[in-house]
Design a protein around this motif. Structure first.
Motif, PDB file in Angstrom:
ATOM      1  N   VAL A 334       0.852  -1.189   0.000  1.00 22.89           N
ATOM      2  CA  VAL A 334       0.000   0.000   0.000  1.00 22.89           C
ATOM      3  C   VAL A 334       0.884   1.234   0.000  1.00 22.89           C
ATOM      4  O   VAL A 334       2.025   1.199   0.465  1.00 22.89           O
ATOM      5  CB  VAL A 334      -0.942  -0.009   1.243  1.00 22.89           C
ATOM      6  N   GLY A 335       0.380   2.336  -0.593  1.00 25.81           N
ATOM      7  CA  GLY A 335       1.047   3.628  -0.528  1.00 25.81           C
ATOM      8  C   GLY A 335       0.402   4.461   0.553  1.00 25.81           C
ATOM      9  O   GLY A 335      -0.823   4.451   0.708  1.00 25.81           O
ATOM     10  N   MET A 336       1.192   5.198   1.314  1.00 27.96           N
ATOM     11  CA  MET A 336       0.700   5.917   2.495  1.00 27.96           C
ATOM     12  C   MET A 336       1.080   7.395   2.379  1.00 27.96           C
ATOM     13  O   MET A 336       2.248   7.760   2.475  1.00 27.96           O
ATOM     14  CB  MET A 336       1.335   5.272   3.738  1.00 27.96           C
ATOM     15  N   PRO A 357      -2.990  -0.062  -3.857  1.00 23.58           N
ATOM     16  CA  PRO A 357      -3.970   0.808  -3.201  1.00 23.58           C
ATOM     17  C   PRO A 357      -3.286   1.894  -2.376  1.00 23.58           C
ATOM     18  O   PRO A 357      -2.088   1.808  -2.068  1.00 23.58           O
ATOM     19  CB  PRO A 357      -4.754  -0.158  -2.300  1.00 23.58           C
ATOM     20  N   THR A 358      -4.053   2.921  -2.003  1.00 21.33           N
ATOM     21  CA  THR A 358      -3.482   4.071  -1.307  1.00 21.33           C
ATOM     22  C   THR A 358      -4.260   4.407  -0.039  1.00 21.33           C
ATOM     23  O   THR A 358      -5.461   4.162   0.069  1.00 21.33           O
ATOM     24  CB  THR A 358      -3.479   5.313  -2.222  1.00 21.33           C
ATOM     25  N   GLN A 374     -10.255   1.909  -4.340  1.00 17.61           N
ATOM     26  CA  GLN A 374      -8.823   2.141  -4.541  1.00 17.61           C
ATOM     27  C   GLN A 374      -8.051   2.341  -3.243  1.00 17.61           C
ATOM     28  O   GLN A 374      -6.835   2.474  -3.270  1.00 17.61           O
ATOM     29  CB  GLN A 374      -8.592   3.377  -5.426  1.00 17.61           C
ATOM     30  N   GLY A 375      -8.740   2.404  -2.114  1.00 14.05           N
ATOM     31  CA  GLY A 375      -8.048   2.653  -0.853  1.00 14.05           C
ATOM     32  C   GLY A 375      -8.958   3.328   0.146  1.00 14.05           C
ATOM     33  O   GLY A 375     -10.174   3.106   0.150  1.00 14.05           O
ATOM     34  N   VAL A 376      -8.392   4.203   0.961  1.00  7.02           N
ATOM     35  CA  VAL A 376      -9.191   4.858   2.001  1.00  7.02           C
ATOM     36  C   VAL A 376      -8.539   6.180   2.405  1.00  7.02           C
ATOM     37  O   VAL A 376      -7.319   6.344   2.295  1.00  7.02           O
ATOM     38  CB  VAL A 376      -9.330   3.934   3.235  1.00  7.02           C
ATOM     39  N   THR A 412      -6.923  -7.683  -3.796  1.00  3.69           N
ATOM     40  CA  THR A 412      -8.347  -7.444  -4.039  1.00  3.69           C
ATOM     41  C   THR A 412      -8.638  -6.093  -4.687  1.00  3.69           C
ATOM     42  O   THR A 412      -9.585  -5.956  -5.455  1.00  3.69           O
ATOM     43  CB  THR A 412      -9.130  -7.543  -2.718  1.00  3.69           C
ATOM     44  N   LYS A 413      -7.838  -5.076  -4.369  1.00  8.81           N
ATOM     45  CA  LYS A 413      -8.079  -3.733  -4.914  1.00  8.81           C
ATOM     46  C   LYS A 413      -7.071  -3.339  -5.999  1.00  8.81           C
ATOM     47  O   LYS A 413      -7.343  -2.450  -6.808  1.00  8.81           O
ATOM     48  CB  LYS A 413      -8.034  -2.686  -3.794  1.00  8.81           C
TER      49      LYS A 413
END
Length: 443
Positions: A334-336, A357-358, A374-376, A412-413
């Motif tokens: 994941v990107g943060m 995802p991000t 795509q993320g949250v 999954t994303k």
């Protein structure tokens, strides 16, 4: 169609890293030159780079100091416009105007036609210079040229700080830009693009006499030839990007979370490090890559903070080029990017384009496009300027990172992220929209 673009930041070449607006300008330039019936020429500043030997379509505006910036820091500079004297500022703008006019004259002689459109990047010095160039050329009988402006976030951030009375940003350049009349109406600027819907209102707050219907949202595009799933892995590819002292850490890292951003307070790297303390504690095989840089005191601050927190699998990579970023995103879970009121958030799109995802914060540009598929985006923390507030924000981010790893969002994303970027964030589609706007507005 002959177009000239004035850039504010360097492009990513000759070993010099570039901020988002420089990368975007280069993408516009290349995309336009790959379209039938369109030719783009450009100029941008740098003290390190030289003119290309094999490409006559762009030149470097050579300077002896770091590239002036509006606020915060860039990958290459902490030299603010506010540190310039009036004499230095005036000399910079006049030399820029003269060099552009000379370049344009040479191109027109070679192409056998006049320029149709002039695009300035950032609603600041380049816009005022472009207005001067249009006026100058009209006096010379070249009345075809129309000026358009692409608004990037940092100049507006500077204007807002000036309006708010920030002592580091005394009121100076907003009044100067307002006084120039560049955005008083359509006589000097025929149209404006803003890279975030949120920033349309901020632009009009600064320049209330500009026609609202000529200020439109231009959805940022990404070069998917560069940003795509590279098939890279932590085990096979991470070590080659690490500093020597961090090489031993790879052995304990099988999964990766990546942050990319300049070391400025609003990027909130503090929250990233607090988050890493939590999720690295839960997952003994997860590491954190910190990509970016800033002034020496900021670098020292965050590296010391990581040591104080006892982060054993957090590595600082420094600034990296686009190809390396694509590799890092591709190998990450994941990107943060928990920035505060990010003007747009190009790094989110680049990360998604690599199938990752991000996670960000619910403020600024990312609220317009980061969806659950795509993320949250975590809820904002009102007191993020305080240590306790930053810890709380870090806790929110850590909760989502843990969830992303537990639920395997990468699997999954991830594929949906690539499809989302392809359908919605193509550089070619963005440039086609801009060309359509310019034709319509000119008519």
């Amino acid at each position: 169609m002959l177009i000239f673009q004035i850039g504010t930041n360097n492009w990513q070449r000759q070993g010099e890293f570039a901020p988002g607006s420089g990368i975007l300008h280069a993408s516009f330039h290349d995309s336009m030159n790959n379209m039938p019936g369109v030719k783009s020429y450009s100029i941008y500043p740098s003290k390190k780079q030289t003119n290309p030997e094999d490409d006559p379509t762009f030149r470097v505006f050579k300077i002896e100091h770091d590239i002036p910036i509006c606020e915060s820091v860039s990958p290459n500079s902490s030299y603010r416009w506010h540190s310039m004297t009036e004499e230095q500022y005036d000399a910079y703008l006049k030399r820029l105007e003269n060099e552009i006019c000379q370049f344009m004259d040479e191109v027109e002689a070679k192409e056998g036609k006049e320029f149709d459109y002039l695009i300035s990047h950032h609603a600041f010095t380049n816009a005022m210079t472009a207005a001067q160039i249009v006026e100058r050329r009209h006096k010379e009988g070249k009345t075809k040229l129309k000026h358009f402006n692409f608004v990037h976030g940092t100049a507006l951030k500077m204007y807002i700080k000036e309006k708010e009375g920030d002592p580091e940003y005394p009121m100076r350049f907003l009044t100067k830009c307002q006084g120039s009349g560049v955005f008083d109406g359509l006589s000097k600027t025929s149209g404006v693009w803003v890279n975030s819907e949120d920033y349309i209102g901020k632009f009009l707050d600064c320049f209330p006499s500009y026609p609202k219907e000529r200020c439109v949202f231009s959805r940022i595009g990404v070069n998917q030839k560069t940003f795509c799933n590279k098939g890279s892995t932590v085990a096979a590819d991470l070590a080659k990007h690490l500093q020597e002292e961090d090489q031993p850490k790879v052995a304990s890292m099988k999964r990766l979370v990546t942050f990319v951003g300049k070391f400025a307070d609003w990027k909130r790297l503090d929250a990233v490090l607090y988050a890493a303390k939590e999720y690295e504690g839960k997952f003994p095989d997860v590491g954190t890559a910190i990509v970016g840089t800033g002034p020496p005191d900021a670098v020292e601050k965050y590296q010391s903070m990581a040591k104080t927190l006892g982060l054993e699998r957090t590595v600082f990579l420094g600034p990296k080029g686009q190809d390396v970023l694509a590799e890092l995103f591709s190998m990450s879970e994941v990107g943060m990017f928990p920035s505060y009121k990010e003007p747009f958030g190009m790094v989110f799109i680049e990360c998604m384009a690599c199938g990752t995802p991000t996670i960000g914060a619910k403020s600024g540009g990312p609220t317009e496009f980061v969806k659950p598929e795509q993320g949250v985006l975590v809820e904002e923390e009102a007191d993020w300027h305080t240590e306790e507030g930053m810890k709380r924000l870090g806790g929110k981010v850590a909760t989502e990172v843990i969830k992303a790893i537990d639920e395997d969002w990468k699997k999954t994303k991830g594929p949906g992220c690539i499809d989302f970027v392809t359908k919605n964030f193509s550089t070619v589609a963005q440039v086609e929209g801009m060309l359509s706007n310019m034709k319509e507005w000119s008519a």
